[in-house]
Design a protein around this motif. Structure first.
Motif, PDB file in Angstrom:
ATOM      1  N   ARG A 218      -0.214 -11.424  -3.140  1.00 10.97           N
ATOM      2  CA  ARG A 218      -0.260 -10.438  -4.226  1.00 10.97           C
ATOM      3  C   ARG A 218      -1.287  -9.350  -3.937  1.00 10.97           C
ATOM      4  N   GLU A 219      -2.343  -9.701  -3.182  1.00 15.34           N
ATOM      5  CA  GLU A 219      -3.345  -8.697  -2.807  1.00 15.34           C
ATOM      6  C   GLU A 219      -2.773  -7.717  -1.792  1.00 15.34           C
ATOM      7  N   VAL A 220      -2.048  -8.221  -0.812  1.00 16.29           N
ATOM      8  CA  VAL A 220      -1.422  -7.355   0.190  1.00 16.29           C
ATOM      9  C   VAL A 220      -0.476  -6.371  -0.491  1.00 16.29           C
ATOM     10  N   LEU A 221       0.368  -6.877  -1.397  1.00 15.52           N
ATOM     11  CA  LEU A 221       1.324  -6.022  -2.104  1.00 15.52           C
ATOM     12  C   LEU A 221       0.612  -5.043  -3.031  1.00 15.52           C
ATOM     13  N   GLY A 222      -0.433  -5.520  -3.694  1.00 16.27           N
ATOM     14  CA  GLY A 222      -1.154  -4.676  -4.636  1.00 16.27           C
ATOM     15  C   GLY A 222      -1.839  -3.503  -3.966  1.00 16.27           C
ATOM     16  N   VAL A 223      -2.462  -3.751  -2.820  1.00 13.72           N
ATOM     17  CA  VAL A 223      -3.131  -2.679  -2.084  1.00 13.72           C
ATOM     18  C   VAL A 223      -2.106  -1.648  -1.618  1.00 13.72           C
ATOM     19  N   ALA A 224      -0.971  -2.126  -1.086  1.00 15.01           N
ATOM     20  CA  ALA A 224       0.070  -1.201  -0.628  1.00 15.01           C
ATOM     21  C   ALA A 224       0.609  -0.367  -1.782  1.00 15.01           C
TER      22      ALA A 224
END
Length: 242
Positions: A218-224
């Motif tokens: 969810r962090e990877v997706l959120g940053v993107a």
């Protein structure tokens, strides 16, 4: 609207042919055990039958894990004992109870890769959703450009395309020495954070020199998503609930 039994009990289900594709594939593929109740819930809300590849994957698998974990294809969801891959229903925030009026607002998220790339099926009006391509075809949110790209294929062809070994070419420039071991070491709730970011000139000039670590997906997706909103031409929209 069709009931669950009608969706499941079809004359020519897609699963046996899919199993043959798995066995013949040159790409490592792991079929996760399915949560039967969750798989049936997915079929009912999507209103697809087991004759379709989308329905067959949801009904018969907890999801597919390709290329030693680099790509995760969502199905009926797997238990914690099997790695706890969320179901199509969970990733797309289906209503708890069947709602014939509900549909994904911008498209159905059907897969993620460890870099935050998102595979989604277009809805009925891609242009209004800010997505390329035509209704019912696959799109890809690219973590190195922060934009959606049309894939010009449907879901069933996409599955066959991945199993045929096309991922190597597709991810050219986005894999570094040792990528397979790093992907295989992740849990299904994790992705890979790359610093400098994949869309930076530094990363694109020398990907192997980047710093990488496992973080919640969810962090990877959120940053993107945050950077895409700041830098891109349009809001990328919903990237999946994980």
């Amino acid at each position: 609207m069709r009931g669950t039994d009608e969706l499941i009990n079809v004359d020519d289900p897609a699963w046996p042919e899919l199993q043959e594709l798995f066995a013949a594939s040159t790409v490592p593929v792991k079929v996760l055990p399915v949560d039967r109740g969750e798989g049936r819930r997915c079929l009912l809300q999507m209103q697809v039958t087991a004759r379709s590849v989308l329905g067959a994957v949801a009904l018969n698998s907890g999801g597919l894990v390709l290329d030693d974990g680099w790509v995760r294809v969502f199905g009926g969801g797997s238990s914690e004992d099997d790695g706890s891959l969320p179901s199509l229903a969970q990733v797309n925030a289906f209503p708890a109870d069947f709602d014939p009026a509900w549909h994904p607002a911008k498209g159905l998220v059907v897969g993620h890769d460890v870099l935050g790339g998102v595979f989604a099926l277009n809805g009925h009006d891609p242009e209004a959703a800010g997505r390329p391509g035509v209704p019912g075809q696959m799109t890809y949110f690219a973590p190195d450009t922060l934009e959606w790209e049309a894939m010009e294929m449907g879901h069933s062809v996409w599955i066959s395309w991945m199993l045929s070994g096309r991922l190597e070419k597709f991810y050219e420039g986005l894999r570094w020495p040792g990528w397979r071991e790093e992907a295989a070491a992740l849990s299904f709730s994790q992705g890979i954070s790359v610093i400098p970011f994949l869309w930076s000139q530094e990363a694109q000039a020398d990907l192997a020199a980047t710093s990488r670590r496992a973080v919640p997906m969810r962090e990877v997706l959120g940053v993107a998503a945050d950077f895409a909103q700041q830098m891109g031409p349009v809001d990328p929209g919903f990237l999946g609930a994980v």
